[in-house]
Design a protein around this motif. Structure first.
Motif, PDB file in Angstrom:
ATOM      1  N   ILE A  59       0.841  -1.190   0.000  1.00 15.70           N
ATOM      2  CA  ILE A  59       0.000   0.000   0.000  1.00 15.70           C
ATOM      3  C   ILE A  59       0.879   1.244   0.000  1.00 15.70           C
ATOM      4  CG2 ILE A  59      -1.716   1.333   1.273  1.00 15.70           C
ATOM      5  CD1 ILE A  59      -2.785  -1.167  -0.141  1.00 15.70           C
ATOM      6  N   ASP A  60       0.734   2.047  -1.043  1.00 19.57           N
ATOM      7  CA  ASP A  60       1.461   3.311  -1.144  1.00 19.57           C
ATOM      8  C   ASP A  60       0.539   4.423  -0.667  1.00 19.57           C
ATOM      9  OD1 ASP A  60       2.623   5.762  -2.093  1.00 19.57           O
ATOM     10  OD2 ASP A  60       3.890   4.570  -3.427  1.00 19.57           O
ATOM     11  N   VAL A  61       0.830   4.980   0.524  1.00 18.40           N
ATOM     12  CA  VAL A  61      -0.048   6.011   1.073  1.00 18.40           C
ATOM     13  C   VAL A  61       0.088   7.320   0.302  1.00 18.40           C
ATOM     14  CG1 VAL A  61      -0.233   5.001   3.373  1.00 18.40           C
ATOM     15  CG2 VAL A  61       1.673   6.553   2.864  1.00 18.40           C
ATOM     16  N   ALA A  62       1.254   7.541  -0.331  1.00 19.74           N
ATOM     17  CA  ALA A  62       1.406   8.722  -1.177  1.00 19.74           C
ATOM     18  C   ALA A  62       0.493   8.626  -2.395  1.00 19.74           C
ATOM     19  CB  ALA A  62       2.858   8.884  -1.616  1.00 19.74           C
ATOM     20  N   ASN A  63       0.313   7.416  -2.914  1.00 19.10           N
ATOM     21  CA  ASN A  63      -0.583   7.234  -4.061  1.00 19.10           C
ATOM     22  C   ASN A  63      -2.039   7.425  -3.655  1.00 19.10           C
ATOM     23  OD1 ASN A  63       1.665   6.736  -5.583  1.00 19.10           O
ATOM     24  ND2 ASN A  63       1.364   4.517  -5.709  1.00 19.10           N
ATOM     25  N   LEU A  64      -2.394   7.053  -2.424  1.00 18.60           N
ATOM     26  CA  LEU A  64      -3.747   7.327  -1.944  1.00 18.60           C
ATOM     27  C   LEU A  64      -3.980   8.839  -1.882  1.00 18.60           C
ATOM     28  CD1 LEU A  64      -4.185   4.716   0.946  1.00 18.60           C
ATOM     29  CD2 LEU A  64      -5.123   4.606  -1.376  1.00 18.60           C
ATOM     30  N   HIS A  65      -2.965   9.586  -1.446  1.00 21.81           N
ATOM     31  CA  HIS A  65      -3.094  11.045  -1.420  1.00 21.81           C
ATOM     32  C   HIS A  65      -3.207  11.599  -2.838  1.00 21.81           C
ATOM     33  CE1 HIS A  65      -2.585  15.213  -0.326  1.00 21.81           C
ATOM     34  NE2 HIS A  65      -1.506  15.304  -1.089  1.00 21.81           N
ATOM     35  N   THR A  66      -2.405  11.077  -3.750  1.00 27.28           N
ATOM     36  CA  THR A  66      -2.468  11.522  -5.149  1.00 27.28           C
ATOM     37  C   THR A  66      -3.868  11.326  -5.715  1.00 27.28           C
ATOM     38  OG1 THR A  66      -0.148  10.953  -5.483  1.00 27.28           O
ATOM     39  CG2 THR A  66      -1.499  11.195  -7.457  1.00 27.28           C
ATOM     40  N   ASN A  67      -4.449  10.159  -5.477  1.00 30.13           N
ATOM     41  CA  ASN A  67      -5.774   9.882  -6.008  1.00 30.13           C
ATOM     42  C   ASN A  67      -6.856  10.694  -5.296  1.00 30.13           C
ATOM     43  OD1 ASN A  67      -4.551   8.114  -7.753  1.00 30.13           O
ATOM     44  ND2 ASN A  67      -5.054   6.281  -6.568  1.00 30.13           N
ATOM     45  N   HIS A  68      -6.580  11.105  -4.076  1.00 28.96           N
ATOM     46  CA  HIS A  68      -7.501  12.004  -3.375  1.00 28.96           C
ATOM     47  C   HIS A  68      -7.545  13.362  -4.073  1.00 28.96           C
ATOM     48  CE1 HIS A  68      -9.536  14.267  -0.291  1.00 28.96           C
ATOM     49  NE2 HIS A  68      -8.458  15.022  -0.084  1.00 28.96           N
ATOM     50  N   VAL A  69      -6.373  13.912  -4.378  1.00 28.58           N
ATOM     51  CA  VAL A  69      -6.312  15.231  -5.020  1.00 28.58           C
ATOM     52  C   VAL A  69      -6.796  15.154  -6.466  1.00 28.58           C
ATOM     53  CG1 VAL A  69      -4.791  17.121  -5.718  1.00 28.58           C
ATOM     54  CG2 VAL A  69      -4.421  15.967  -3.526  1.00 28.58           C
ATOM     55  N   ASN A  70      -6.353  14.140  -7.205  1.00 26.10           N
ATOM     56  CA  ASN A  70      -6.614  14.089  -8.638  1.00 26.10           C
ATOM     57  C   ASN A  70      -7.966  13.493  -9.000  1.00 26.10           C
ATOM     58  OD1 ASN A  70      -4.066  15.111  -8.902  1.00 26.10           O
ATOM     59  ND2 ASN A  70      -3.124  13.214  -9.602  1.00 26.10           N
ATOM     60  N   ARG A  71      -8.497  12.617  -8.138  1.00 25.42           N
ATOM     61  CA  ARG A  71      -9.721  11.912  -8.503  1.00 25.42           C
ATOM     62  C   ARG A  71     -10.818  12.029  -7.446  1.00 25.42           C
ATOM     63  NH1 ARG A  71      -7.280   6.260 -10.919  1.00 25.42           N
ATOM     64  NH2 ARG A  71      -9.474   5.724 -10.878  1.00 25.42           N
ATOM     65  N   GLY A  72     -10.543  12.795  -6.395  1.00 27.88           N
ATOM     66  CA  GLY A  72     -11.555  13.012  -5.374  1.00 27.88           C
ATOM     67  C   GLY A  72     -11.869  11.798  -4.533  1.00 27.88           C
ATOM     68  N   GLU A  73     -10.963  10.838  -4.447  1.00 29.37           N
ATOM     69  CA  GLU A  73     -11.203   9.605  -3.705  1.00 29.37           C
ATOM     70  C   GLU A  73     -10.760   9.767  -2.254  1.00 29.37           C
ATOM     71  OE1 GLU A  73      -9.167   6.636  -5.944  1.00 29.37           O
ATOM     72  OE2 GLU A  73     -10.531   6.773  -7.660  1.00 29.37           O
ATOM     73  N   ASP A  74     -11.570   9.310  -1.334  1.00 28.04           N
ATOM     74  CA  ASP A  74     -11.312   9.460   0.101  1.00 28.04           C
ATOM     75  C   ASP A  74     -10.337   8.381   0.567  1.00 28.04           C
ATOM     76  OD1 ASP A  74     -11.321   9.670   2.835  1.00 28.04           O
ATOM     77  OD2 ASP A  74     -13.491   9.850   3.026  1.00 28.04           O
ATOM     78  N   PRO A  75      -9.128   8.755   1.028  1.00 28.60           N
ATOM     79  CA  PRO A  75      -8.177   7.742   1.488  1.00 28.60           C
ATOM     80  C   PRO A  75      -8.714   6.904   2.639  1.00 28.60           C
ATOM     81  CG  PRO A  75      -7.094   9.863   1.229  1.00 28.60           C
ATOM     82  CD  PRO A  75      -8.563  10.109   1.087  1.00 28.60           C
ATOM     83  N   ALA A  76      -9.481   7.524   3.541  1.00 26.99           N
ATOM     84  CA  ALA A  76     -10.012   6.780   4.689  1.00 26.99           C
ATOM     85  C   ALA A  76     -10.973   5.697   4.234  1.00 26.99           C
ATOM     86  CB  ALA A  76     -10.708   7.736   5.655  1.00 26.99           C
ATOM     87  N   GLU A  77     -11.794   5.997   3.227  1.00 23.37           N
ATOM     88  CA  GLU A  77     -12.724   4.985   2.709  1.00 23.37           C
ATOM     89  C   GLU A  77     -11.958   3.831   2.061  1.00 23.37           C
ATOM     90  OE1 GLU A  77     -15.622   6.631   0.123  1.00 23.37           O
ATOM     91  OE2 GLU A  77     -16.507   7.942   1.641  1.00 23.37           O
ATOM     92  N   ALA A  78     -10.891   4.166   1.322  1.00 21.82           N
ATOM     93  CA  ALA A  78     -10.091   3.114   0.706  1.00 21.82           C
ATOM     94  C   ALA A  78      -9.451   2.228   1.768  1.00 21.82           C
ATOM     95  CB  ALA A  78      -9.014   3.728  -0.191  1.00 21.82           C
ATOM     96  N   LEU A  79      -8.901   2.850   2.824  1.00 19.60           N
ATOM     97  CA  LEU A  79      -8.265   2.064   3.890  1.00 19.60           C
ATOM     98  C   LEU A  79      -9.283   1.193   4.612  1.00 19.60           C
ATOM     99  CD1 LEU A  79      -5.819   4.689   5.458  1.00 19.60           C
ATOM    100  CD2 LEU A  79      -5.244   2.779   3.952  1.00 19.60           C
ATOM    101  N   ALA A  80     -10.483   1.732   4.827  1.00 22.84           N
ATOM    102  CA  ALA A  80     -11.506   0.972   5.541  1.00 22.84           C
ATOM    103  C   ALA A  80     -11.926  -0.273   4.782  1.00 22.84           C
ATOM    104  CB  ALA A  80     -12.720   1.865   5.802  1.00 22.84           C
ATOM    105  N   ALA A  81     -11.818  -0.236   3.454  1.00 24.54           N
ATOM    106  CA  ALA A  81     -12.248  -1.369   2.641  1.00 24.54           C
ATOM    107  C   ALA A  81     -11.145  -2.400   2.419  1.00 24.54           C
ATOM    108  CB  ALA A  81     -12.761  -0.870   1.287  1.00 24.54           C
ATOM    109  N   LEU A  82      -9.921  -2.061   2.799  1.00 23.27           N
ATOM    110  CA  LEU A  82      -8.802  -2.953   2.506  1.00 23.27           C
ATOM    111  C   LEU A  82      -8.782  -4.169   3.434  1.00 23.27           C
ATOM    112  CD1 LEU A  82      -5.778  -0.523   2.006  1.00 23.27           C
ATOM    113  CD2 LEU A  82      -7.048  -1.755   0.247  1.00 23.27           C
ATOM    114  N   PRO A  83      -8.365  -5.318   2.913  1.00 21.50           N
ATOM    115  CA  PRO A  83      -8.066  -6.456   3.790  1.00 21.50           C
ATOM    116  C   PRO A  83      -6.690  -6.238   4.407  1.00 21.50           C
ATOM    117  CG  PRO A  83      -7.697  -7.059   1.496  1.00 21.50           C
ATOM    118  CD  PRO A  83      -8.206  -5.641   1.489  1.00 21.50           C
ATOM    119  N   VAL A  84      -6.658  -5.548   5.546  1.00 19.43           N
ATOM    120  CA  VAL A  84      -5.378  -5.089   6.093  1.00 19.43           C
ATOM    121  C   VAL A  84      -4.445  -6.249   6.444  1.00 19.43           C
ATOM    122  CG1 VAL A  84      -6.272  -2.879   6.910  1.00 19.43           C
ATOM    123  CG2 VAL A  84      -6.428  -4.885   8.390  1.00 19.43           C
TER     124      VAL A  84
END
Length: 439
Positions: free
Chosen positions: A174-199
Motif C-alpha cells: 500500500i502506497d499512502v502517497a498514491n492514496l493522497h495523489t488519487n484524493h487530489v486528482n480523482r476526489g477519492e477518500d483515502p479513509a474509505e479506501a483504507l476501511a475497505a482494505l483487507p489489512v
C-alpha cells in the motif's frame, strides 16, 4: 514477516544508506540490477543482515496480455540472487496493442491505471496467478497513483483490491502517497479506501513525496513527504501495524541528514497511529469489527474474450497519450493532456540519463526537440532505442541546424546504431571537444 523501517536503495545514495542507523531493509528497482553483477553496496548490506526486496516496474500485470515469461523469469532470478523473502510489482498496465488487438505495440514507459471493472479484474486475477506460479517467493502488488480516471468504473479502489486479494491470495503493497495523489486528482477518500482494505494482506507500505500544480498532484518521488501523506500513514497504522514501511526517493536527493529526518517523521507517524489505534480498540472492546467491501467470493471466469475487449480499450487510451490520436469518449481531455505531457517529460528525462551525450551535443535545445519528437512518436523498444530513434529522427530532418552539432550527432548515432561500436575513440573525441564528458 516483519520488515521494519526501510529506504529505497538507489546508486546515488548508496553510501548514505549504508551509513544510516536503524535501516532494517531496502528495496531496489528490479530492472536496475543484474543478478550476476550486484552492486557492492547491496552485497555489503546483505552481509550485515539487511533484507533486500526487488520492486518490479515492467511486468504490466494489469495489461490485457498474459505476463511475459522472460520478464517473470528475470524477476524470479533477481529474487533468488538477492535472497529476498518476497517480490513486488504494480497494479498497472505499461504497454498495449500488439497481436491481441492486431495493432502496433505501444510502450508507456510509465505505470498507467487499470479500469476498476469486472473485466479488468478478471484479467488481472488470471495474470496474477500466472505470475505467482512463476515466482519462487510470494508476490505483493502496489496501488498506483493516477492523473486520470476511466469512465464507467464499477468498483472503488478498496473493493477492487479487496476482491483481488480474496481471489488470488496476493499480498498488498500500500502506497499512502498514491492514496493522497488519487484524493487530489480523482476526489477519492483515502479513509474509505483504507476501511475497505483487507489489512491482513498488507506486506508493507510505501511513503513518498510529490507536489501540486494547477490542482493536480504529481507523485514525483523527488520532494519531501508532505504532512497529508504522513497523516494517511497514521490512519493506516491505527488500523493495523504495518509489517514494513519504506521511504521512496528517486531524484533530487537531499543530504543524508534530511533523509534521516524523513525516516524519523515516518516512524513518528506510525507510532502516533498505533497509539490511536490501541485507544480505539480499548473503546470499542467487545464491538463488532467494520465490514469493508471484500468477501464477495467471485469465482474465476473465462477471460479469452475479455482480454480482447480490455486490450482494445487500453490501446486506445495509450495511443491517445503517446501517439497523439484522439482521446477516447468519456475521458477527461484536460487530465489526459496532463498525463501525455508528463509521459513525454519523463521520456525526455530518462533518455537524457541513458544517453547523456545527447543533451551535451544538442545543448539547451535538447528538451524542446525531444518533447516535439515525443508528441506523436511512441517508444518502440525501451529508452535506449528511444534515444537512437530520436537522434535518427533529427538527422532525417537535417537537424540540428548547427553543422558541428549535426556532425557530432551523426557520429554518436553511427557509433550506437550499428551491430558493434565503430572505430575506437571517435565518440570520445566528439565529447572531449565539447565538454570533456567521458563516452
Amino acid at each position: 514477516m516483519r520488515l521494519g523501517t526501510g529506504i529505497g536503495w538507489r546508486p546515488e545514495i548508496a553510501d548514505a544508506v549504508e551509513a544510516m542507523a536503524g535501516i532494517d531493509w531496502v528495496e531496489v528497482v528490479a530492472e536496475n540490477v543484474c543478478p550476476g553483477h550486484l552492486p557492492h553496496s547491496l552485497l555489503r548490506l546483505r552481509e550485515r543482515g539487511v533484507t533486500v526486496v526487488p520492486h518490479g516496474v515492467s511486468l504490466g500485470l494489469g495489461g490485457a496480455d498474459r505476463p511475459d515469461a522472460g520478464r517473470l523469469a528475470a524477476l524470479a532470478e533477481r529474487a533468488e540472487a538477492l535472497g529476498s523473502p518476497l517480490v513486488t510489482e504494480h497494479i498497472a498496465f505499461v504497454r498495449a496493442g500488439g497481436a491481441l488487438t492486431a495493432s502496433p505495440g505501444l510502450e508507456a514507459g510509465h505505470l498507467l491505471p487499470v479500469p476498476r471493472t469486472r473485466d479488468a479484474l478478471d484479467v488481472l486475477c488470471e495474470n496474477v496467478r500466472i505470475a505467482q506460479a512463476a515466482l519462487p517467493v510470494p508476490l505483493a502488488l502496489e496501488n498506483i497513483a493516477a492523473l486520470f480516471a476511466w469512465p464507467g468504473e464499477e468498483l472503488t479502489e478498496g473493493q477492487f483490491l479487496s476482491e483481488l486479494v480474496e481471489r488470488t491470495g496476493v499480498r498488498l503493497l500500500i502506497d499512502v502517497a498514491n492514496l493522497h495523489t488519487n484524493h487530489v486528482n480523482r476526489g477519492e477518500d483515502p479513509a474509505e479506501a483504507l476501511a475497505a482494505l483487507p489489512v491482513e494482506a498488507i506486506a508493507y507500505v510505501h511513503v513518498a513525496g510529490g507536489f501540486e500544480r494547477d490542482g493536480v498532484w504529481h507523485d514525483s518521488h523527488a520532494h519531501p513527504v508532505p504532512r497529508p501523506v504522513l497523516d494517511i500513514l497514521s490512519d493506516l497504522a491505527g488500523r493495523v501495524t504495518p509489517p514494513g514501511v519504506l521511504l521512496e526517493r528517486d531524484e533530487n536527493f537531499p543530504e543524508p541528514a534530511e533523509l534521516e529526518r524523513e525516516l524519523a517523521a515516518i516512524r513518528e507517524a506510525v507510532a502516533t497511529g498505533r497509539a490511536r489505534g490501541r485507544a480505539a480498540e480499548r473503546t470499542a472492546a467487545g464491538g463488532a469489527a467494520g465490514g469493508g467491501a471484500g468477501g464477495v467470493g467471485v469465482l474465476a471466469r473465462p477471460v479469452a474474450g475479455v482480454r480482447e475487449r480490455l486490450g482494445v480499450a487500453q490501446t486506445a487510451v495509450l495511443s491517445a497519450l503517446v501517439a497523439g490520436t484522439p482521446v477516447p469518449e468519456g475521458f477527461d481531455r484536460v487530465r489526459m493532456g496532463v498525463q501525455a505531457r508528463a509521459l513525454a517529460a519523463k521520456r525526455a528525462g530518462v533518455v537524457a540519463k541513458v544517453a547523456p551525450e545527447l543533451p551535451v551535443i544538442l545543448g539547451a535545445g535538447y528538451r524542446e526537440a525531444f518533447l516535439e519528437y515525443a508528441r506523436r512518436r511512441p517508444m518502440r523498444g525501451g529508452y535506449r532505442q528511444d534515444a537512437l530513434d530520436f537522434a535518427g529522427h533529427l538527422l532525417k530532418l537535417g537537424r540540428p541546424g548547427d553543422a558541428r552539432a549535426r556532425r557530432d550527432l551523426r557520429e554518436w548515432w553511427l557509433d550506437r546504431a550499428g551491430p558493434a561500436p565503430r572505430k575506437r575513440g571517435v565518440l570520445g573525441r566528439v565529447l572531449r571537444r565539447r565538454t570533456g564528458l567521458p563516452s
